[in-house]
Design a protein around this motif. Structure first.
Motif, short mmCIF file in Angstrom:
data_model
loop_
_atom_site.label_atom_id
_atom_site.label_comp_id
_atom_site.label_asym_id
_atom_site.label_seq_id
_atom_site.Cartn_x
_atom_site.Cartn_y
_atom_site.Cartn_z
N VAL A 1 46.57 45.89 11.90
CA VAL A 1 48.02 46.10 11.93
C VAL A 1 48.37 47.59 11.92
O VAL A 1 49.43 47.99 12.42
CB VAL A 1 48.70 45.38 10.76
N VAL B 1 51.85 42.95 6.14
CA VAL B 1 50.48 42.53 5.86
C VAL B 1 50.08 42.91 4.43
O VAL B 1 49.39 42.16 3.74
CB VAL B 1 49.50 43.13 6.89
N GLU C 1 37.55 40.64 5.49
CA GLU C 1 38.62 40.06 6.32
C GLU C 1 39.96 40.71 6.01
O GLU C 1 40.76 40.98 6.92
CB GLU C 1 38.68 38.55 6.08
N GLN C 2 40.23 40.98 4.74
CA GLN C 2 41.49 41.63 4.37
C GLN C 2 41.54 43.08 4.87
O GLN C 2 42.57 43.55 5.36
CB GLN C 2 41.67 41.57 2.85
N GLN D 1 51.41 40.29 2.22
CA GLN D 1 50.62 39.06 2.28
C GLN D 1 49.36 39.17 1.42
O GLN D 1 49.03 38.27 0.64
CB GLN D 1 50.23 38.76 3.73
N ARG E 1 42.27 42.98 8.57
CA ARG E 1 43.69 42.71 8.87
C ARG E 1 44.52 43.97 8.75
O ARG E 1 45.40 44.24 9.57
CB ARG E 1 44.22 41.62 7.95
#
Length: 314
Positions: free
Chosen positions: A311, A250, A303-304, A253, A307
């Protein structure tokens, strides 16, 4: 949209009245993984980039970390612009937090650092053999003498921290204003569950220790075959597992999305957390430090952050 602020905004250190750059420097490598030249290069780069909080301990490299910082300070005129933090309690010459040990330890640190005062003096863990009342009373004498500005606690248990806060309030003396606590994407307990609520309730600043999980969250260790340059970073290898790889995936990403190194993203996640003043970055050389300093201006989207929360919450 993820953004880089026009420039990093200084962040308040609890209720001390101090404000510091969002990235702080961990001096545990000085005198061990970094020699005098490498140490000076890191300190020069850190200061030039806007950094101001330098953290060390009296026992790091047997005191050589403080000596190297002191040598650097002596060659410059930056002292009033810096926040010098050191920890006491684990040096073999002055172990524990008994009053006499605290006094000797502080005087020895002042001599090694070549300064008249310590901005942030930390009790390096609890001392079961000494009542916290005695330790705080001794530290108060040093505050009143001008040798120490503020007190902090490193790796205290929740119970020990609550007791220290209660004793200082009862005695009406300077108490703990800042915490040094391990906190990163792979080590979220016990900070989030037990320590953060106390920090919030007492308005304590938080300096995140090991923010990159010994270098793992820089992406330096992708397999068991990767070997650290110094024993200081061997702890990263314990994260080379399924969970660690999922977190790195993640990070990779998001790093692609924002155009930054994964280590910067990991630090930006910490800076998005309430109460975190700054991560204490530990790197072996100036090149590694230069690679991470831009994290001070990196702002992740909600949002990041979510995430990364998801995780790593396993």
């Amino acid at each position: 949209m993820t953004s880089l602020a026009a420039g990093p905004v200084s962040r308040r250190v609890g209720d001390t009245g101090m404000a510091v750059f969002p990235i702080a420097l961990d001096g545990s490598v000085f005198g061990w993984a970094a020699d005098a030249k490498a140490t000076a290069s890191m300190l020069d780069l850190f200061y030039a980039a806007g950094g101001d909080l330098i953290s060390t301990a009296d026992h790091y490299a047997g005191g050589r970390s403080e000596v190297m910082i002191g040598g650097w300070l002596a060659r410059h005129h930056y002292r009033e612009r810096l926040v010098i933090a050191t920890k006491i309690g684990k040096h073999p010459d002055n172990p524990g937090l008994a009053p006499d040990s605290i006094r000797r330890a502080v005087d020895a640190s002042l001599e090694r650092l070549g300064t008249d005062y310590i901005d942030l003096l930390s009790f390096d863990g609890e001392d079961p053999s000494t009542p916290i009342e005695a330790s705080l009373t001794a530290a108060t004498e040093l505050v009143r003498a001008g040798k120490v500005a503020h007190l902090s606690a490193s790796t205290f248990s929740p119970a020990g921290l609550r007791e220290a806060v209660a004793v200082a309030r009862r005695l009406e003396i300077p108490g703990i204003s800042t915490l040094l606590q391990e906190y990163n994407l792979l080590e979220r307990e016990p900070y989030e569950t037990d320590i953060a609520p106390i920090a919030f309730a007492q308005d304590l600043g938080v300096l995140a220790r090991m923010p990159l999980a010994s270098g793992y969250l820089r992406g330096d260790f992708r397999s068991k075959h990767d070997r650290p340059a110094s024993p200081l970073f061997t702890g990263a290898l314990r994260y080379v597992n399924r969970r660690g790889q999922a977190v790195l995936s993640v990070l990779d990403q998001i790093a692609f999305e924002v155009g930054h190194h994964v280590g910067r993203v990991a630090l930006a996640w910490l800076l998005a957390k309430p109460m975190v003043t700054a991560p204490l970055v530990r790197v072996p050389n100036a090149r590694g430090l230069a690679d991470l300093m831009p994290a001070a201006s990196l702002v992740l989207t909600p949002e990041q952050v979510a995430r990364l929360d998801a995780v790593s919450d396993r």
